[in-house]
Design a protein around this motif. Structure first.
Motif, mmCIF file in Angstrom:
data_model
loop_
_atom_site.group_PDB
_atom_site.id
_atom_site.type_symbol
_atom_site.label_atom_id
_atom_site.label_comp_id
_atom_site.label_asym_id
_atom_site.label_seq_id
_atom_site.Cartn_x
_atom_site.Cartn_y
_atom_site.Cartn_z
ATOM 1 N N LEU A 876 0.985 -1.069 0.174
ATOM 2 C CA LEU A 876 0.151 0.009 -0.207
ATOM 3 C C LEU A 876 0.846 1.265 0.075
ATOM 4 O O LEU A 876 0.501 2.264 -0.757
ATOM 5 C CB LEU A 876 -1.046 0.008 1.186
ATOM 6 N N GLN A 877 2.046 1.209 0.755
ATOM 7 C CA GLN A 877 2.927 2.477 0.637
ATOM 8 C C GLN A 877 3.456 2.612 -0.447
ATOM 9 O O GLN A 877 3.790 3.823 -0.997
ATOM 10 C CB GLN A 877 3.986 2.144 1.915
ATOM 11 N N HIS A 880 0.973 4.055 -3.288
ATOM 12 C CA HIS A 880 0.112 5.150 -3.010
ATOM 13 C C HIS A 880 1.224 6.238 -2.629
ATOM 14 O O HIS A 880 0.960 7.531 -2.459
ATOM 15 C CB HIS A 880 -0.662 5.055 -1.647
ATOM 16 N N GLY A 885 0.786 9.369 -0.339
ATOM 17 C CA GLY A 885 0.336 8.563 0.848
ATOM 18 C C GLY A 885 1.302 8.564 1.718
ATOM 19 O O GLY A 885 2.555 8.848 1.667
ATOM 20 N N MET A 898 -3.079 4.178 6.316
ATOM 21 C CA MET A 898 -3.913 3.793 5.004
ATOM 22 C C MET A 898 -5.498 3.758 5.323
ATOM 23 O O MET A 898 -5.944 4.276 4.440
ATOM 24 C CB MET A 898 -3.284 2.484 4.546
ATOM 25 N N SER A 899 -5.737 3.285 6.493
ATOM 26 C CA SER A 899 -7.048 3.199 6.623
ATOM 27 C C SER A 899 -7.736 4.713 6.856
ATOM 28 O O SER A 899 -8.662 4.811 6.286
ATOM 29 C CB SER A 899 -7.264 2.446 8.112
ATOM 30 N N ALA A 901 -6.574 7.421 5.727
ATOM 31 C CA ALA A 901 -6.418 8.075 4.536
ATOM 32 C C ALA A 901 -7.345 7.549 3.427
ATOM 33 O O ALA A 901 -7.457 8.174 2.554
ATOM 34 C CB ALA A 901 -4.915 7.963 4.138
ATOM 35 N N LEU A 903 -7.329 4.854 2.001
ATOM 36 C CA LEU A 903 -6.601 4.397 0.858
ATOM 37 C C LEU A 903 -6.760 2.713 0.973
ATOM 38 O O LEU A 903 -6.141 1.979 0.005
ATOM 39 C CB LEU A 903 -5.142 4.570 0.950
ATOM 40 N N ALA A 904 -7.324 2.207 1.997
ATOM 41 C CA ALA A 904 -7.456 0.841 2.028
ATOM 42 C C ALA A 904 -8.835 0.495 2.629
ATOM 43 O O ALA A 904 -9.302 1.313 3.662
ATOM 44 C CB ALA A 904 -6.395 0.139 2.597
#
Length: 983
Positions: A876-877, A880, A885, A898-899, A901, A903-904
């Protein structure tokens, strides 16, 4: 009265009790009457029959003595018992005299005579005892006098053998009668033999001492070897079983430290031993000591020299408490607890003879130093002396004396049945009825009641002695570790406590009491250990695996350089002590750390040992480093010491629940950071001294678990060195090394400083494989090469690894910022989502194929394990990063970011976070506690419960079930997040 004393035994005999087996009695008397009729003493046998029938029907041993040698029975019956005893003793003394005078010594004949004389003595004392002719004092005195006589005779016979073999120089022998037949060597009778209280089938405790310089041996003969041979010869002559039986079993173990000393102990060594490490039970043993054979001048001098050890004029409180401990190790039963006759040990069991002896001896040891009237050897005399001196109430003295006589009488009858050295009343009713019949009881219930009441009475009085002091027994029973023999009740107690080999545990603890380890070498150390033992054993029992825990505790305890401070700490802080014992129960790794490096325990002496770990960890390391010279080797050793202590501290906080999952990983990482922080500058200085100066900058990057601050107790350090020379074409001032060589050597020096074993052990294992080009490339990489590699050559898994990169040390803050910027720039480059997903999935599949999970407990590599969560966070990093990200080195922090933001998907992030956190919690406990090969299914329940708490349960099987479900959800979440067909 005179007529009675000189009348024959047959005229004074009375039946001792009922005839239990008329058929057995008839069988014996058939033989006896046949012989008596032939030899003309039928009338004597008829007169004695009523008194003898109960004896032969209950005692196969005495019946056998009569049947095998009816003439012995006749002589015993027609003689006055005192005269018969005198004749036996004179015959024994004649053997001693013959040893010095006969031309040719016949040892086999002498052995035969001695064994026949023993049988004569046994029959006489048994009939005089059972027939109510002699009381206890007379019986024990007769047995003791015979033991004295045979010991002297055996010594004379053995010495004559040695003389015949040419080993003795007669010209050196002092002819004085007091010097005996072998000047320099003497024999002390100990225990009941020394006190004149020998029981019917007792062994004899004799101890040989010698002034080796006085022994009259020839020049070519080694005095110690000679003396040992004499002692063993005496023992063998008396104890060897032949067709005629044996004389006495001989126990030579009441000498100083019998497991490590010769059979005959030199006088100087013995005096030094007792003065330096002699225990109170040995003082008690010497109350009864008496010289019985050999050089009486030497014996008298030895006992005089030993008197201050036995009879101390002044005792401080700890010494008095230690004397009390002799008594307090025996379990005192509550009023409502019955002491049954069946199976009761009349000597060592609750309410038994030993309790009366200890009752007297402990008070003698405390009071006898100032009052010589209390120094009686015999138990009954000692009780009288304590009563006369006002230390014992007359009623209590009377009850204890009566109980002592009853118990000794019953003990004799138990032994008379089969001539066995036993003190146990039989469990079987029929067998116990034999003892009852010989004791005058026709009803077993009444006998059992009499025994039970006597045991209850003695144990009650015993419990009142020093009743205000702490108990040194256990709720499981007595814990007695005095003497050289296993205490039967203690062995039973240890078995009830769950020890697999209670005899080995008892032997080990006795050896510690002997001062064979540094912790108990001092008198104060032994006094403290006496108090610690019951607490230790109780705590070991609570671990669930007391045998394993004891072995681990022993490994730690024997390595202590001293024991007073630590044992005092244990006694003053029971919670701390239980924590240490708990470690021994289910943390073999920490237990091994303590055993190999007991100084690690020093950290526990700090009042803040369990305080939260943070910046003060840096301060602790700094202070330790400042205590040593500022050179690389000294600091390496200092860091190994403080590192070990703090790793132990972190491990203890993990096990105690003081550190949560994330805090534990951060604490381990902080400690590693501090070590690098102190070693890197010194490694750099070392390079300057060796190769000269080279202008430039260098930074150490942490990767892997160190980089993400998720370390466990067994984590290695993944490191990377990145440098930037001021001038790429420059060289070092002394050895003209190029930058790649100079910085490479610096890195190697740092790796060695962190990983090389020294006399303080090792610190960390280092892994440099995550650097560009891996193990094939240089150990240090220039910043330009670093950028170039990640721009052109790096695989996706290497970018994944770089997401955890963290600067832990740099020559300057500016260079650290520069490297940090370069890393972030690399991570935020544009990359194909699909390509990245495929690469991550391929790497995970490759790991599953080539590095499958080793077991269910492989939290990292199992399907749904930590790698799934870590790969998802790294993926994920990477995808993004270009769009700004969040970048986080820690797995949980990255997933959470991530959550937040958006993004997941939150559900998948939650599943992966839970899986990672639970398995990290389990990993922290297991890495602290177990080795890689250990399976928690084989560990104690207490440890399994500690693991199970990670998923809020108490059972390991429930944990396994929940973990499978957690992993299943984590794998599903991983596959949903890392999907090549999504942008």
């Amino acid at each position: 009265m005179a007529d009675v004393l000189f009348s024959s035994l047959v005229d004074r005999l009375h039946p001792c009790g009922p005839v239990l087996n008329a058929g057995a009695a008839d069988y014996v008397f058939e033989t006896l009457y046949e012989v008596a009729t032939t030899e003309g003493w039928r009338d004597v046998l008829q007169q004695a029959e009523n008194a003898l029938r109960p004896v032969v029907s209950a005692s196969p041993y005495l019946a056998g003595l009569m049947r095998r040698d009816p003439q012995r029975l006749r002589e015993t019956l027609i003689s006055a018992p005192e005269a018969r005893l005198k004749a036996i003793l004179l015959a024994t003394e004649a053997l001693k005299d013959q040893a010095a005078t006969v031309e040719t010594l016949d040892i086999p004949a002498a052995k035969k005579i001695l064994r026949h004389l023993k049988a004569d003595t046994h029959l006489l004392t048994a009939l005089a005892d059972l027939g109510d002719v002699w009381g206890l004092d007379h019986v024990t005195a007769a047995l003791t006098r015979f033991a004295d006589a045979v010991t002297e005779a055996a010594l004379a016979l053995v010495v004559r053998e040695e003389r015949d073999k040419g080993r003795i120089d007669d010209s050196r022998i002092d002819k004085s009668e007091e010097r005996g037949i072998l000047p320099g060597l003497f024999v002390l009778a100990m225990g009941k033999h020394g006190a004149g209280e020998l029981n019917y089938s007792s062994d004899i405790d004799i101890t040989f001492f010698c002034d080796l310089d006085r022994l009259p041996v020839n020049a070519q003969v080694d005095p110690q070897t000679f003396a040992d041979r004499v002692a063993r010869g005496v023992s063998t002559l008396l104890s060897e079983r032949t067709g005629d039986g044996y004389v006495f079993r001989v126990d030579l173990r009441l000498r100083p430290d019998p497991s490590s000393t010769p059979t005959v102990v030199s006088v100087p060594f013995a005096l030094h031993y007792y003065e330096s490490v002699g225990q109170n039970w040995e003082r008690a043993a010497f109350i009864k000591a008496r010289a019985v054979a050999g050089d009486m001048v030497e014996a008298k001098g030895f006992m005089n020299d030993l008197s201050p050890f036995i009879w101390r004029r002044s005792l401080d409180y700890p010494a008095i408490a230690d004397v009390h401990s002799i008594k307090r190790q025996i379990h005192v039963y509550k009023v409502d607890e019955r002491l049954e006759a069946a199976g009761a040990n009349l000597k060592l069991g609750a309410g038994g003879i030993r309790e009366i002896e200890f009752f007297a001896q402990t008070q003698q040891l405390i009071l006898g130093g100032r009052d010589p009237s209390l120094r009686s050897k015999r138990t009954l005399d000692a009780l009288d002396a304590l009563r006369r001196a006002g230390h014992l109430a007359p009623a209590v003295a009377k009850e204890l004396k009566q109980a002592y006589i009853r118990l000794r009488d019953w003990e004799h009858r138990v032994q008379m049945i089969h001539d066995e050295q036993t003190h146990d009343l039989p469990e079987n009713d029929d067998d116990r009825m034999r003892v009852a019949a010989l004791s005058g009881f026709s009803n077993l219930s009444r006998f059992d009641l009499a025994v039970s009441r006597t045991l209850r009475l003695v144990n009650s009085h015993y419990g009142e002695l020093f009743s205000e002091a702490e108990s040194l027994s256990s709720s499981f029973g007595s814990l007695v570790f005095t003497g050289v023999d296993d205490d039967p009740e203690t062995i039973k107690t240890l078995a009830r406590m769950g020890f697999d080999h209670p005899e080995q545990v008892a032997a080990t603890i006795r050896s510690w009491h002997h001062g064979r380890i540094p912790a108990t070498r001092s008198e104060r150390g032994r006094e403290l250990f006496t108090r610690l033992v019951p607490r230790l054993l109780e705590a070991l029992n609570e671990t669930g695996t007391p045998s394993i825990a004891f072995t681990r505790f022993a490994s730690f305890f024997v390595t202590l350089n001293a024991g007073v401070q630590i044992q005092s700490l244990f006694l003053a802080n029971p919670k701390l002590f239980h924590t240490i014992v708990e470690i021994m129960g289910f943390s073999p790794r920490l237990a091994q750390m303590l055993a190999r490096h007991p100084t690690s325990f020093d950290a526990m002496l700090d009042a803040g040992f369990f305080d939260p770990l943070g910046e003060e960890l840096d301060e602790l390391v700094r202070r330790e480093v400042e205590r040593v010279p500022p050179d690389l080797e000294a600091v390496m050793n200092a860091l190994r010491r403080i590192g070990r202590e703090q790793q132990f501290r972190i491990g203890m906080q993990i096990l105690s629940g003081r550190l949560n999952t994330e805090a534990a990983g951060a604490a381990y990482a902080r400690l590693a950071d501090a070590c690098i922080h102190h070693l890197a500058p010194l490694a750099l200085e070392d390079m300057v001294r060796q190769a000269g100066k080279l202008d430039g900058q260098v930074a150490i990057l942490a990767l892997g678990k160190l980089g993400s601050q998720e370390m466990t107790a067994t984590s290695d350090l993944d490191l990377m060195a990145v440098y930037l020379p001021d001038d790429p074409s420059s060289a070092s001032t002394v050895k003209n090394w190029a930058p790649e060589t100079w910085f490479g050597r610096f890195t190697q020096r740092l790796i060695s400083a962190l990983s090389a074993p020294t006399h303080e052990g090792t610190l960390y294992e280092i892994d440099m494989k995550l650097r560009p080009t891996g193990a094939k490339g240089p150990v240090a990489v220039s910043l330009a090469a670093f950028e170039n590699y990640y721009d052109k050559d790096a695989d996706t898994w290497e970018f994944q690894a770089l997401t955890r990169a963290r600067i832990v040390w740099s020559t300057s803050a500016d260079f650290a910022d520069l490297v940090r910027l370069k890393v972030e720039t690399i991570l935020r480059r544009q990359r194909s989502v699909a390509r990245t997903a495929l690469d991550v999935l391929a790497m995970r599949a490759l790991m599953e194929k080539e590095r499958p999970a080793k077991s269910f407990w492989d939290f990292k590599l199992s399907i749904g394990g930590q790698v799934d969560a870590e790969f998802a966070a790294q993926y994920l990093q990477l995808i993004h990063g270009e769009a700004g990200g969040p970048l986080r080195v820690g797995t949980l922090q990255a997933l959470s970011a991530m959550s937040r933001a958006g993004l997941a998907p939150a559900a998948e992030i939650e599943a992966l976070s839970v899986a990672w956190k639970v398995q990290q919690a389990l990993a922290q406990v297991m890495r602290v506690s177990l080795t890689a090969q250990d399976d928690p299914r084989n560990e104690p329940e207490a440890f399994q419960r500690k693991l199970a708490r990670a998923v809020h349960t108490r059972r390991l099987d429930t944990l396994e079930k929940k973990l499978r479900d957690i992993r299943k959800r984590a794998r599903i979440a991983f596959e949903k997040i890392v999907r090549p067909n999504e942008n």
